[in-house]
Design a protein around this motif. Structure first.
Motif, mmCIF file in Angstrom:
data_model
loop_
_atom_site.group_PDB
_atom_site.id
_atom_site.type_symbol
_atom_site.label_atom_id
_atom_site.label_comp_id
_atom_site.label_asym_id
_atom_site.label_seq_id
_atom_site.Cartn_x
_atom_site.Cartn_y
_atom_site.Cartn_z
ATOM 1 N N LEU A 87 1.007 -1.171 -0.047
ATOM 2 C CA LEU A 87 0.017 0.074 0.158
ATOM 3 C C LEU A 87 0.929 1.303 -0.136
ATOM 4 N N HIS B 183 -1.987 -1.160 -4.197
ATOM 5 C CA HIS B 183 -2.784 -0.174 -3.999
ATOM 6 C C HIS B 183 -2.296 1.073 -3.688
ATOM 7 N N ALA C 72 -3.160 5.307 -1.662
ATOM 8 C CA ALA C 72 -4.176 5.701 -0.774
ATOM 9 C C ALA C 72 -3.259 7.194 -0.200
ATOM 10 N N GLY D 60 -7.604 1.876 1.270
ATOM 11 C CA GLY D 60 -6.501 1.190 0.731
ATOM 12 C C GLY D 60 -6.133 -0.261 1.362
ATOM 13 N N VAL D 61 -6.377 -0.080 2.609
ATOM 14 C CA VAL D 61 -6.194 -1.292 3.223
ATOM 15 C C VAL D 61 -7.472 -2.104 2.917
ATOM 16 N N CYS E 89 -6.862 -3.981 -0.630
ATOM 17 C CA CYS E 89 -5.776 -5.062 -0.438
ATOM 18 C C CYS E 89 -6.346 -6.255 -0.136
ATOM 19 N N ILE F 240 0.169 -7.019 4.483
ATOM 20 C CA ILE F 240 0.246 -5.551 3.807
ATOM 21 C C ILE F 240 1.386 -4.648 4.454
ATOM 22 N N ALA G 115 2.737 -1.456 4.386
ATOM 23 C CA ALA G 115 2.635 0.253 3.770
ATOM 24 C C ALA G 115 3.573 0.986 4.178
#
Length: 67
Positions: free
Chosen positions: A7, A39, A41, A53-54, A57, A65, A67
């Motif tokens: 992310l 993705h 965000a 965004g989370v 995913c 994930i 980030a």
């Protein structure tokens, strides 16, 4: 089996062109790493949010994930 996601988060802007740059980077990385869910965000000022965004995913099958 675990599925990794990346992310990418930026600050966010009131300028659409600035926000679009994040998704240009997401598109580029997706072409280079099709094995990873990727993705983007924004922290504030624009959608999608970090929560969005989370969720994107997770909805695409991510079990881990970054980030």
């Amino acid at each position: 089996m675990s599925k990794k996601a990346l992310l990418i988060i930026d600050h966010g802007s009131k300028r659409n062109a600035a926000n679009d740059m994040l998704f240009d980077m997401v598109h580029l990385l997706r072409t280079q790493r099709p094995d990873i869910i990727i993705h983007g965000a924004h922290m504030e000022l624009a959608a999608p949010t970090i929560d969005d965004g989370v969720n994107d995913c997770i909805n695409n099958g991510a079990t881990h994930i970054i980030a």
